[in-house]
Scaffold this motif. Sequence first.
Motif, PDB file in Angstrom:
ATOM      1  N   GLY A  80       0.807  -1.202   0.000  1.00 37.16           N
ATOM      2  CA  GLY A  80       0.000   0.000   0.000  1.00 37.16           C
ATOM      3  C   GLY A  80       0.838   1.248   0.000  1.00 37.16           C
ATOM      4  N   GLY A  81       2.113   1.120   0.209  1.00 35.49           N
ATOM      5  CA  GLY A  81       3.004   2.265   0.156  1.00 35.49           C
ATOM      6  C   GLY A  81       3.493   2.477  -1.254  1.00 35.49           C
ATOM      7  N   GLY A  82       4.495   3.278  -1.389  1.00 32.44           N
ATOM      8  CA  GLY A  82       5.011   3.596  -2.710  1.00 32.44           C
ATOM      9  C   GLY A  82       5.924   2.540  -3.283  1.00 32.44           C
ATOM     10  N   GLY A  83       6.403   1.637  -2.473  1.00 31.55           N
ATOM     11  CA  GLY A  83       7.226   0.554  -2.973  1.00 31.55           C
ATOM     12  C   GLY A  83       8.672   0.940  -3.220  1.00 31.55           C
ATOM     13  N   LEU A  84       9.197   1.890  -2.508  1.00 26.84           N
ATOM     14  CA  LEU A  84      10.600   2.237  -2.675  1.00 26.84           C
ATOM     15  C   LEU A  84      11.453   1.258  -1.896  1.00 26.84           C
ATOM     16  N   VAL A  85      12.607   0.939  -2.450  1.00 24.11           N
ATOM     17  CA  VAL A  85      13.533   0.025  -1.783  1.00 24.11           C
ATOM     18  C   VAL A  85      14.885   0.690  -1.655  1.00 24.11           C
ATOM     19  N   GLY A  86      15.647   0.256  -0.664  1.00 23.37           N
ATOM     20  CA  GLY A  86      17.020   0.702  -0.508  1.00 23.37           C
ATOM     21  C   GLY A  86      17.173   2.135  -0.057  1.00 23.37           C
ATOM     22  N   GLY A  87      16.087   2.846   0.222  1.00 28.15           N
ATOM     23  CA  GLY A  87      16.177   4.197   0.734  1.00 28.15           C
ATOM     24  C   GLY A  87      16.535   5.249  -0.290  1.00 28.15           C
ATOM     25  N   GLY A  88      16.806   4.867  -1.548  1.00 26.16           N
ATOM     26  CA  GLY A  88      17.163   5.844  -2.555  1.00 26.16           C
ATOM     27  C   GLY A  88      15.933   6.436  -3.210  1.00 26.16           C
ATOM     28  N   ALA A  89      15.965   7.726  -3.456  1.00 22.66           N
ATOM     29  CA  ALA A  89      14.843   8.381  -4.107  1.00 22.66           C
ATOM     30  C   ALA A  89      14.687   7.859  -5.521  1.00 22.66           C
ATOM     31  N   GLY A  90      13.458   7.497  -5.893  1.00 21.07           N
ATOM     32  CA  GLY A  90      13.173   7.061  -7.249  1.00 21.07           C
ATOM     33  C   GLY A  90      13.544   5.619  -7.535  1.00 21.07           C
TER      34      GLY A  90
ATOM     35  N   ALA B 189      10.588  -0.621  -6.365  1.00 19.13           N
ATOM     36  CA  ALA B 189      10.655  -2.073  -6.555  1.00 19.13           C
ATOM     37  C   ALA B 189       9.874  -2.453  -7.801  1.00 19.13           C
ATOM     38  N   PRO B 190      10.437  -3.274  -8.660  1.00 19.24           N
ATOM     39  CA  PRO B 190       9.728  -3.698  -9.870  1.00 19.24           C
ATOM     40  C   PRO B 190       8.382  -4.337  -9.526  1.00 19.24           C
ATOM     41  N   GLY B 191       7.341  -3.933 -10.242  1.00 15.19           N
ATOM     42  CA  GLY B 191       6.014  -4.473 -10.015  1.00 15.19           C
ATOM     43  C   GLY B 191       5.241  -3.815  -8.902  1.00 15.19           C
ATOM     44  N   SER B 192       5.812  -2.770  -8.288  1.00 19.29           N
ATOM     45  CA  SER B 192       5.149  -2.082  -7.180  1.00 19.29           C
ATOM     46  C   SER B 192       4.334  -0.903  -7.694  1.00 19.29           C
ATOM     47  N   LYS B 193       3.498  -0.380  -6.807  1.00 19.74           N
ATOM     48  CA  LYS B 193       2.728   0.821  -7.134  1.00 19.74           C
ATOM     49  C   LYS B 193       3.675   1.977  -7.445  1.00 19.74           C
ATOM     50  N   GLY B 194       4.760   2.064  -6.682  1.00 16.81           N
ATOM     51  CA  GLY B 194       5.746   3.121  -6.920  1.00 16.81           C
ATOM     52  C   GLY B 194       6.394   2.993  -8.282  1.00 16.81           C
ATOM     53  N   ASP B 195       6.690   1.768  -8.692  1.00 17.87           N
ATOM     54  CA  ASP B 195       7.255   1.510 -10.016  1.00 17.87           C
ATOM     55  C   ASP B 195       6.298   1.996 -11.097  1.00 17.87           C
ATOM     56  N   PHE B 196       5.035   1.648 -10.950  1.00 15.15           N
ATOM     57  CA  PHE B 196       4.024   2.041 -11.936  1.00 15.15           C
ATOM     58  C   PHE B 196       3.908   3.565 -12.023  1.00 15.15           C
ATOM     59  N   THR B 197       3.767   4.190 -10.884  1.00 17.70           N
ATOM     60  CA  THR B 197       3.573   5.640 -10.851  1.00 17.70           C
ATOM     61  C   THR B 197       4.806   6.394 -11.337  1.00 17.70           C
ATOM     62  N   THR B 198       5.982   5.994 -10.853  1.00 18.09           N
ATOM     63  CA  THR B 198       7.218   6.707 -11.150  1.00 18.09           C
ATOM     64  C   THR B 198       7.776   6.409 -12.536  1.00 18.09           C
ATOM     65  N   ASN B 199       7.828   5.150 -12.900  1.00 13.08           N
ATOM     66  CA  ASN B 199       8.514   4.756 -14.130  1.00 13.08           C
ATOM     67  C   ASN B 199       7.613   4.620 -15.351  1.00 13.08           C
ATOM     68  N   VAL B 200       6.322   4.471 -15.131  1.00 11.51           N
ATOM     69  CA  VAL B 200       5.381   4.309 -16.246  1.00 11.51           C
ATOM     70  C   VAL B 200       4.533   5.569 -16.414  1.00 11.51           C
ATOM     71  N   GLY B 201       3.953   6.029 -15.333  1.00  5.65           N
ATOM     72  CA  GLY B 201       3.043   7.176 -15.361  1.00  5.65           C
ATOM     73  C   GLY B 201       1.625   6.694 -15.158  1.00  5.65           C
ATOM     74  N   ASP B 202       0.933   7.271 -14.193  1.00  2.87           N
ATOM     75  CA  ASP B 202      -0.404   6.790 -13.861  1.00  2.87           C
ATOM     76  C   ASP B 202      -1.530   7.674 -14.375  1.00  2.87           C
ATOM     77  N   ARG B 203      -1.200   8.795 -15.041  1.00  2.04           N
ATOM     78  CA  ARG B 203      -2.286   9.688 -15.470  1.00  2.04           C
ATOM     79  C   ARG B 203      -2.065  10.257 -16.859  1.00  2.04           C
ATOM     80  N   ILE B 204      -3.210  10.548 -17.472  1.00  2.00           N
ATOM     81  CA  ILE B 204      -3.211  11.206 -18.779  1.00  2.00           C
ATOM     82  C   ILE B 204      -4.127  12.422 -18.681  1.00  2.00           C
ATOM     83  N   TYR B 205      -3.955  13.355 -19.604  1.00  2.00           N
ATOM     84  CA  TYR B 205      -4.726  14.587 -19.566  1.00  2.00           C
ATOM     85  C   TYR B 205      -5.516  14.773 -20.850  1.00  2.00           C
ATOM     86  N   PHE B 206      -6.581  15.553 -20.739  1.00  3.15           N
ATOM     87  CA  PHE B 206      -7.480  15.816 -21.858  1.00  3.15           C
ATOM     88  C   PHE B 206      -7.626  17.307 -22.090  1.00  3.15           C
ATOM     89  N   LEU B 207      -7.927  17.668 -23.323  1.00  5.98           N
ATOM     90  CA  LEU B 207      -8.261  19.049 -23.642  1.00  5.98           C
ATOM     91  C   LEU B 207      -9.664  19.340 -23.124  1.00  5.98           C
TER      92      LEU B 207
END
Length: 170
Positions: free
Chosen positions: A35-45, A48-66
């Motif tokens: 349920g957290g961001g899924g960061l490992v090792g204490g380093g920013a960004g 962990a692969p497959g985590s919510k943090g991975d999805f949000t940070t490395n993939v992007g969780d939102r798109i925008y519309f006109l």
Amino acid sequence: MMTRVAGLKFAAICCCFMALAACAKKPSLDPSGDGGGGLVGGGAGTAAPGSKGDFTTNVGDRIYFLNDQTSLSQEAQDTLAKQAEWLKQYSNVTVQVEGHADERGTREYNISLSARRATAARGFLIKNGVAANRISSIAYGKERPVALCDAEQCWSQNRRAVTVITGGAN
């Protein structure tokens, strides 16, 4: 009496500063991935692969519309394509696509518009290989703004679809 009023003013000012300081703190990310961001090792960004943090940070969780649109821009399609690839890689993950609108227009119109936005994003993910039973959608209309002001700079941030992981992430 005057000293007491000055003391109360000082206390009120201190309380305001403490409240602002509390709001400014960034939440810590839970390395457990439950349920957290899924960061490992204490380093920013370093998500962990497959985590919510991975999805949000490395993939992007939102798109925008006109304004008043449900069509997917090239940038939105690029983000959704990355989401589809990630979701295919992590086939146990389920998501919900949230549709949102800016504050202009009636509540009913914005619910309908945001539903069409969520449906457009969901449809793109399905078309790109993600099983339909892994993706739900919901329309929030103008009820959950991320930016509050009466200007385009805020409205453009609120016209969005957000893909939220609901289960199966590491």
